[in-house]
Design a protein around this motif. Structure first.
Motif, mmCIF file in Angstrom:
data_model
loop_
_atom_site.group_PDB
_atom_site.id
_atom_site.type_symbol
_atom_site.label_atom_id
_atom_site.label_comp_id
_atom_site.label_asym_id
_atom_site.label_seq_id
_atom_site.Cartn_x
_atom_site.Cartn_y
_atom_site.Cartn_z
ATOM 1 N N ASP A 95 0.803 -1.230 0.000
ATOM 2 C CA ASP A 95 0.000 0.000 0.000
ATOM 3 C C ASP A 95 0.835 1.280 0.000
ATOM 4 O O ASP A 95 0.744 2.124 0.897
ATOM 5 N N ILE A 96 1.615 1.404 -1.074
ATOM 6 C CA ILE A 96 2.454 2.582 -1.294
ATOM 7 C C ILE A 96 1.648 3.637 -2.033
ATOM 8 O O ILE A 96 1.070 3.353 -3.087
ATOM 9 N N VAL A 98 1.844 8.009 -2.977
ATOM 10 C CA VAL A 98 2.355 9.380 -2.866
ATOM 11 C C VAL A 98 1.244 10.274 -3.396
ATOM 12 O O VAL A 98 0.762 10.064 -4.517
ATOM 13 N N GLN A 103 3.910 13.952 -5.988
ATOM 14 C CA GLN A 103 4.570 12.950 -6.839
ATOM 15 C C GLN A 103 5.710 13.596 -7.636
ATOM 16 O O GLN A 103 5.686 14.795 -7.896
ATOM 17 N N GLY A 104 6.693 12.775 -8.014
ATOM 18 C CA GLY A 104 7.800 13.249 -8.845
ATOM 19 C C GLY A 104 8.849 14.041 -8.083
ATOM 20 O O GLY A 104 9.635 14.774 -8.675
ATOM 21 N N ARG A 105 8.891 13.908 -6.750
ATOM 22 C CA ARG A 105 9.895 14.625 -5.929
ATOM 23 C C ARG A 105 10.798 13.656 -5.168
ATOM 24 O O ARG A 105 11.331 14.008 -4.122
ATOM 25 N N GLN A 106 10.864 12.420 -5.649
ATOM 26 C CA GLN A 106 11.709 11.387 -5.022
ATOM 27 C C GLN A 106 11.136 10.854 -3.707
ATOM 28 O O GLN A 106 11.817 10.137 -2.980
ATOM 29 N N GLY A 108 8.526 8.798 -3.291
ATOM 30 C CA GLY A 108 8.210 7.377 -3.414
ATOM 31 C C GLY A 108 9.466 6.546 -3.208
ATOM 32 O O GLY A 108 9.476 5.591 -2.425
ATOM 33 N N ARG A 109 10.538 6.957 -3.868
ATOM 34 C CA ARG A 109 11.802 6.237 -3.728
ATOM 35 C C ARG A 109 12.291 6.293 -2.268
ATOM 36 O O ARG A 109 12.723 5.289 -1.706
ATOM 37 N N ASP A 130 4.229 -6.775 -4.515
ATOM 38 C CA ASP A 130 3.502 -6.969 -5.773
ATOM 39 C C ASP A 130 3.186 -5.602 -6.337
ATOM 40 O O ASP A 130 2.826 -4.703 -5.581
ATOM 41 N N SER A 134 2.982 -1.187 -14.760
ATOM 42 C CA SER A 134 3.338 0.219 -15.008
ATOM 43 C C SER A 134 4.261 0.794 -13.927
ATOM 44 O O SER A 134 4.818 1.875 -14.102
ATOM 45 N N ASN A 135 4.418 0.069 -12.810
ATOM 46 C CA ASN A 135 5.286 0.564 -11.734
ATOM 47 C C ASN A 135 6.625 -0.166 -11.649
ATOM 48 O O ASN A 135 7.442 0.146 -10.778
ATOM 49 N N ALA A 137 9.301 -0.012 -13.509
ATOM 50 C CA ALA A 137 10.473 0.870 -13.686
ATOM 51 C C ALA A 137 10.741 1.679 -12.420
ATOM 52 O O ALA A 137 11.902 1.923 -12.060
ATOM 53 N N TYR A 139 10.088 0.674 -9.287
ATOM 54 C CA TYR A 139 10.711 -0.209 -8.291
ATOM 55 C C TYR A 139 12.131 -0.605 -8.687
ATOM 56 O O TYR A 139 12.985 -0.821 -7.821
ATOM 57 N N LYS A 141 14.174 1.432 -10.038
ATOM 58 C CA LYS A 141 14.971 2.583 -9.568
ATOM 59 C C LYS A 141 15.201 2.520 -8.062
ATOM 60 O O LYS A 141 16.113 3.154 -7.549
HETATM 61 N N1 ACO Z 1 7.256 4.451 -14.241
HETATM 62 C C1 ACO Z 1 8.574 4.716 -14.506
HETATM 63 N N2 ACO Z 1 9.348 5.484 -13.694
HETATM 64 C C2 ACO Z 1 8.770 6.013 -12.612
HETATM 65 C C3 ACO Z 1 7.404 5.795 -12.289
HETATM 66 C C4 ACO Z 1 6.638 4.970 -13.153
HETATM 67 N N3 ACO Z 1 5.353 4.668 -12.906
HETATM 68 N N4 ACO Z 1 7.119 6.459 -11.149
HETATM 69 C C5 ACO Z 1 8.265 7.066 -10.774
HETATM 70 N N5 ACO Z 1 9.256 6.804 -11.648
HETATM 71 C C6 ACO Z 1 10.669 7.230 -11.589
HETATM 72 C C7 ACO Z 1 10.794 8.729 -11.467
HETATM 73 O O1 ACO Z 1 10.798 9.342 -12.723
HETATM 74 C C8 ACO Z 1 12.119 8.856 -10.727
HETATM 75 O O2 ACO Z 1 13.177 8.679 -11.654
HETATM 76 P P1 ACO Z 1 14.527 9.577 -11.544
HETATM 77 O O3 ACO Z 1 15.038 9.413 -10.131
HETATM 78 O O4 ACO Z 1 15.420 8.994 -12.578
HETATM 79 O O5 ACO Z 1 14.100 10.974 -11.790
HETATM 80 C C9 ACO Z 1 12.144 7.648 -9.792
HETATM 81 O O6 ACO Z 1 11.230 6.693 -10.389
HETATM 82 C C10 ACO Z 1 11.669 7.957 -8.382
HETATM 83 O O7 ACO Z 1 10.374 8.528 -8.481
HETATM 84 P P2 ACO Z 1 9.650 9.276 -7.267
HETATM 85 O O8 ACO Z 1 9.668 10.749 -7.500
HETATM 86 O O9 ACO Z 1 10.205 8.785 -5.975
HETATM 87 O O10 ACO Z 1 8.163 8.731 -7.489
HETATM 88 P P3 ACO Z 1 6.838 9.225 -6.770
HETATM 89 O O11 ACO Z 1 7.151 9.921 -5.499
HETATM 90 O O12 ACO Z 1 6.002 9.944 -7.750
HETATM 91 O O13 ACO Z 1 6.149 7.838 -6.385
HETATM 92 C C11 ACO Z 1 4.596 6.134 -7.032
HETATM 93 C C12 ACO Z 1 5.936 6.827 -7.345
HETATM 94 C C13 ACO Z 1 4.640 5.525 -5.631
HETATM 95 C C14 ACO Z 1 4.388 5.005 -8.053
HETATM 96 C C15 ACO Z 1 3.475 7.195 -7.116
HETATM 97 O O14 ACO Z 1 3.412 7.699 -8.415
HETATM 98 C C16 ACO Z 1 2.082 6.715 -6.705
HETATM 99 O O15 ACO Z 1 1.708 6.816 -5.546
HETATM 100 N N6 ACO Z 1 1.287 6.205 -7.686
HETATM 101 C C17 ACO Z 1 -0.103 5.787 -7.467
HETATM 102 C C18 ACO Z 1 -0.246 4.624 -6.491
HETATM 103 C C19 ACO Z 1 0.635 3.436 -6.843
HETATM 104 O O16 ACO Z 1 0.695 2.983 -7.969
HETATM 105 N N7 ACO Z 1 1.345 2.907 -5.810
HETATM 106 C C20 ACO Z 1 2.231 1.746 -5.921
HETATM 107 C C21 ACO Z 1 1.426 0.507 -5.770
HETATM 108 S S1 ACO Z 1 2.428 -0.981 -5.619
HETATM 109 C C22 ACO Z 1 2.502 -1.317 -3.931
HETATM 110 O O17 ACO Z 1 1.834 -0.681 -3.166
HETATM 111 C C23 ACO Z 1 3.431 -2.397 -3.412
#
Ligand code: ACO
Length: 155
Positions: A95-96, A98, A103-106, A108-109, A130, A134-135, A137, A139, A141
């Motif tokens: 249950d991740i 952001v 989003q897009g500020r690092q 999630g990472r 799991d 689409s996610n 790439a 993970y 990173k």
């Molecule tokens: N596809 C490819 N690359 C991605 C994606 C993606 N979907 N999302 C992020 N990245 C890349 C970023 O561009 C960044 O790359 P960089 O360091 O080279 O610039 C790197 O990954 C880190 O990205 P963050 O800024 O940390 O990503 P963010 O804070 O936006 O969080 C997340 C990513 C968690 C997927 C967010 O977009 C989100 O909450 N999405 C909706 C809910 C979701 O899908 N959650 C994950 C479910 S899986 C689980 O819960 C186990």
């Protein structure tokens, strides 16, 4: 050690995080009408179960925007005690989310790094999750690699 993101803090979920956490989880899926008291009961339950003297089974974290106090991200890692590998521990990230504005500020990472580090400190020999294709790439990173296939039985 994961690099902190400027302007944000990370900590365990508290009962007072009701609105922020429920709002943040909406980017992930339907939360439904979970009441404040139901949320508080679940947080108490999560706080109450331990796997060892130093480790809780549920480890829900929130990333907080220091300026506004808003919850920017949330995620959980469950520490499972197995029989195999001499009673080893395995971490399960769940249950991740952001919130859209953050989003897009690092974040999630950063959240994944902190959850993983928590599980490794607890003694887990692996951490798994799991996700949607689409996610993958994202993970990758976060230093995760593809392993196996998710299966489900849905009711
Ligand atoms: N596809 C490819 N690359 C991605 C994606 C993606 N979907 N999302 C992020 N990245 C890349 C970023 O561009 C960044 O790359 P960089 O360091 O080279 O610039 C790197 O990954 C880190 O990205 P963050 O800024 O940390 O990503 P963010 O804070 O936006 O969080 C997340 C990513 C968690 C997927 C967010 O977009 C989100 O909450 N999405 C909706 C809910 C979701 O899908 N959650 C994950 C479910 S899986 C689980 O819960 C186990």
């Amino acid at each position: 050690q994961a690099k902190m993101v400027d302007g944000y803090s990370i900590r365990r979920i508290r009962k007072s995080d009701y609105e922020g956490v429920v709002e943040t989880l909406k980017v992930l899926t339907v939360v439904g009408n979970l009441s404040r008291s139901e949320f508080e009961k679940i947080v108490e339950y999560w706080d109450s179960i331990t796997v060892s003297e130093t480790t809780k089974l549920y480890n829900p974290l929130v990333v907080v925007d220091d300026t506004t106090g808003a919850i920017a991200a949330t995620g959980n890692v469950l520490i499972e005690r197995k029989l195999i590998h001499e009673g080893a521990l395995c971490g399960h990230i769940e249950d991740i989310a952001v919130s859209r504005d953050h989003q897009g500020r690092q974040l999630g990472r950063y959240l994944i790094e902190q959850l993983t580090a928590l599980a490794v400190r607890a003694g887990c020999y692996k951490v798994i999750l799991d996700c949607d294709p689409s996610n993958v790439a994202f993970y990758e990173k976060c230093q995760f690699t593809r392993a196996g296939v998710e299966m489900q039985f849905r009711t």
